[in-house]
Design a protein around this motif. Structure first.
Motif, PDB file in Angstrom:
ATOM      1  N   ILE A 116      24.395 -30.302 -28.975  1.00 19.18           N
ATOM      2  CA  ILE A 116      24.751 -29.084 -29.703  1.00 19.18           C
ATOM      3  C   ILE A 116      25.302 -29.446 -31.085  1.00 19.18           C
ATOM      4  O   ILE A 116      24.962 -28.817 -32.093  1.00 19.18           O
ATOM      5  CB  ILE A 116      25.779 -28.262 -28.903  1.00 19.18           C
ATOM      6  CG1 ILE A 116      25.107 -27.682 -27.645  1.00 19.18           C
ATOM      7  CG2 ILE A 116      26.356 -27.140 -29.751  1.00 19.18           C
ATOM      8  CD1 ILE A 116      26.067 -26.956 -26.730  1.00 19.18           C
TER       9      ILE A 116
ATOM     10  N   LEU B  10      20.000 -27.170 -30.166  1.00 19.64           N
ATOM     11  CA  LEU B  10      20.650 -26.111 -29.399  1.00 19.64           C
ATOM     12  C   LEU B  10      19.965 -25.848 -28.065  1.00 19.64           C
ATOM     13  O   LEU B  10      20.626 -25.602 -27.057  1.00 19.64           O
ATOM     14  CB  LEU B  10      20.684 -24.818 -30.233  1.00 19.64           C
ATOM     15  CG  LEU B  10      21.429 -24.921 -31.572  1.00 19.64           C
ATOM     16  CD1 LEU B  10      21.416 -23.583 -32.287  1.00 19.64           C
ATOM     17  CD2 LEU B  10      22.856 -25.397 -31.348  1.00 19.64           C
TER      18      LEU B  10
ATOM     19  N   GLY C 155      20.882 -28.692 -25.767  1.00 17.49           N
ATOM     20  CA  GLY C 155      22.312 -28.656 -25.473  1.00 17.49           C
ATOM     21  C   GLY C 155      22.675 -27.551 -24.501  1.00 17.49           C
ATOM     22  O   GLY C 155      23.426 -27.765 -23.542  1.00 17.49           O
ATOM     23  N   LEU C 156      22.132 -26.361 -24.722  1.00 22.46           N
ATOM     24  CA  LEU C 156      22.434 -25.247 -23.832  1.00 22.46           C
ATOM     25  C   LEU C 156      21.814 -25.451 -22.452  1.00 22.46           C
ATOM     26  O   LEU C 156      22.401 -25.078 -21.434  1.00 22.46           O
ATOM     27  CB  LEU C 156      21.936 -23.935 -24.451  1.00 22.46           C
ATOM     28  CG  LEU C 156      22.651 -23.501 -25.732  1.00 22.46           C
ATOM     29  CD1 LEU C 156      22.012 -22.250 -26.305  1.00 22.46           C
ATOM     30  CD2 LEU C 156      24.136 -23.256 -25.461  1.00 22.46           C
TER      31      LEU C 156
END
Length: 261
Positions: free
Chosen positions: A228, A233, A236-237
């Motif tokens: 992140i 993103l 990471g999420l």
């Protein structure tokens, strides 16, 4: 006509070389991603290998479940699906070492492919009994770190080892990590409860906390934060959700063991 044929053969040779570079890059990325590397590290390693072989038009897109690698202005695109992920930092280190050697010009493309194939085929570095013993020792140490009593070291040792053994066994039965993590937590909770009821243990909370620590997804959580912060993103999420699901499985597993007993 001869000049055209010669140019066509040179172009075909270049395309073959690019496909070989792409294959090696994807293999390196696959090994890294399957064994606990961060997403940005996977992309950076693939691009560095390509650049080391004078392929500067390489583009890579990596998610926790797949890798797409392409070379611009050429008909070279490869995709690989990642279905199984674990944590084996030894393989990550070996691939990183090879990547640095390639950047220094110490090994060629064929040698790199051979070494990556060897790493990919290699089995788990440690035997199952050793993994169980290491988890048991770690559980005892975590209990003391969380200010548990020396009297509870042995119950935590047994619960942690049994939990790790259960994780390995149930993972062979089902590829769903949630199921194996849940059952492992049930085993830990059950052993901790029995130890308290029999007077073998004193503090059930410390025994459980120490024993479940080897199951906690520390590497996925750390990688999720790094991805992140690096701007990846999606990865990471996704890893955050995976780590959260693991924590949920551990929580409801322990709760179920305590509730039904």
């Amino acid at each position: 006509m001869d000049g055209f044929l010669k140019g066509h053969q040179m172009m075909n040779s270049r395309e073959v070389f690019l496909h070989e570079v792409a294959t090696v890059c994807v293999l390196a990325g696959k090994i890294l991603l399957q064994n606990g590397a961060e997403t940005f590290r996977v992309e950076d390693t693939m691009n560095r290998i390509a650049n080391s072989f004078a392929v500067h038009e390489a583009q890579s897109f990596v998610t926790p479940t797949g890798i797409i690698f392409s070379i611009e202005n050429h008909d070279v695109t490869q995709l690989v699906r990642i279905r199984d992920r674990a944590t084996n930092l030894r393989k990550v280190t070996e691939v990183n070492t090879l990547s640095r050697q390639v950047a220094q010009g110490a090994i060629n493309l064929r040698t790199l492919h051979r070494e990556l194939s060897r790493i990919n085929r290699s089995t788990v570095a440690y035997s199952v009994p050793l993994q169980v013993f290491a988890a048991a020792v770690a559980s005892s140490c975590f209990l003391l770190m969380f200010l548990g009593q020396w009297h509870d070291v042995l119950p935590a040792f047994i619960a942690g080892g049994a939990g790790q053994a259960g994780m390995i066994y149930f993972h062979k039965l089902s590829k769903a990590k949630f199921f194996s993590e849940f059952m492992s937590s049930v085993i830990i909770g059950g052993i901790a409860l029995v130890s308290i009821k029999t007077g073998f243990g004193l503090q059930i909370d410390k025994i459980i906390v120490g024993a479940v620590m080897p199951l906690v997804p520390g590497v996925p959580i750390a990688n999720a934060v790094k991805d992140i912060m690096a701007g990846d993103l999606v990865a990471g999420l996704s890893k955050s959700a995976e780590a959260g699901l693991t924590a949920f499985a551990i929580g409801i597993g322990v709760t179920a063991a305590l509730f039904f007993n």
